[in-house]
Design an enzyme around this catalytic site. Structure first.
Site: not given
Ligand code: IPE
Ligand code: IPE
Ligand code: MG
Length: 243
Positions: A15, A63
């Site tokens: 994340d 996602n």
């Molecule tokens: C969780 O990350 C899924 C992945 C790392 C692929 P998100 O960034 O989507 O999670 P939430 O929604 O903030 O909990």
């Molecule tokens: C994790 O990084 C990748 C996926 C969930 C696909 P994020 O895209 O969730 O990054 P933040 O949470 O917006 O910083």
């Molecule tokens: Mg995230």
């Protein structure tokens, strides 16, 4: 008293790509691109450390609700990763397995995943599990339906359903339980990741954003794990006596 054991199975919620990009005043995609580099570095380090299994949460079912462009970029990054890394996976004995609802993926990505799974199926040194379009509750529901179907056909009695039966019906069926679950970016939640499989995992949360993660950060997490005592319900003394 520490266990000083290495984990067999490490799972990572990768994340913070978006925030990394935001910090550099770059588009979110740049964060995902840098994140893909971190994946390569982490997989390489995990293999070198002799991990048996590494599971990476790459894309959750939720996602799909992100902007179309971002989803498209993530899918092409996944496809490129599979193409670019195949030679190294073959060379390093890495078996690739995908979990999640693969039927929801664009057909190009699904085909590439399946081709990579087939090409690496006989590798035995490390299993790399990519969770794509994954949600733990949906996987549990799918498993429950599969078990119910066996019961309906008379192949199984309700009393035969136990932890092993349920574990064996999940998409992670042939993998060991998660020992260490890491989440980057300072978020302290599980977001639907491996609810059954990581039910007794040690949790490790780090402020590091995923694009900044690599061998050094993995080593920190492993060192932290090595000093924990896993008690599995026993007293500290009992657990220590078992070693
Ligand atoms: C969780 O990350 C899924 C992945 C790392 C692929 P998100 O960034 O989507 O999670 P939430 O929604 O903030 O909990
Ligand atoms: C994790 O990084 C990748 C996926 C969930 C696909 P994020 O895209 O969730 O990054 P933040 O949470 O917006 O910083
Ligand atoms: Mg995230």
């Amino acid at each position: 008293m520490s266990t000083l054991h290495a984990p067999r199975h490490v799972a990572i919620i990768m994340d913070g790509n978006g925030r990394w990009a935001q910090n550099q005043a770059l588009p979110r995609t740049a964060g995902h691109e840098k994140g893909a580099e971190a994946v390569r570095a982490t997989v390489r380090a995990a293999r070198k450390r002799g991990l048996e299994c590494l599971t990476l949460f790459a894309f959750s079912t939720l996602n799909w609700q992100r902007p179309t462009d971002e989803v498209r970029d993530l899918m092409s990054l996944l496809e490129n990763f599979l193409v670019d890394e195949l030679p190294e996976m073959l060379q390093n004995g890495i078996r690739l397995v995908a979990i999640g609802e693969r039927e929801l993926l664009p057909s190009r990505v699904r085909k590439r995943l399946e081709e990579t799974e087939a090409r690496t199926a006989h590798n035995e040194d490390m299993t790399l599990v990519l969770a794509v379009s994954y949600d733990g509750r949906r996987d549990l529901v799918r498993a429950a339906r599969q078990i119910a179907e066996l019961a309906r056909r008379g192949e199984l009695l309700p009393a035969d359903v136990d932890e092993a039966q349920l574990a064996g019906s999940l998409s992670t069926a042939d993998l060991p339980d998660v020992d260490l679950l890491i989440r980057t970016s300072g978020e302290i939640r599980l977001s639907g990741f491996l609810p059954f499989e990581a039910c007794y995992a040690e949790l490790y949360f780090t402020e590091t954003l995923w694009p900044d993660f690599g061998a050094e950060q993995l080593d920190e997490a492993l060192a932290n794990y090595a000093h924990r005592q896993r008690r599995f319900g026993l007293t500290g003394e009992q657990a220590a006596a078992l070693g």
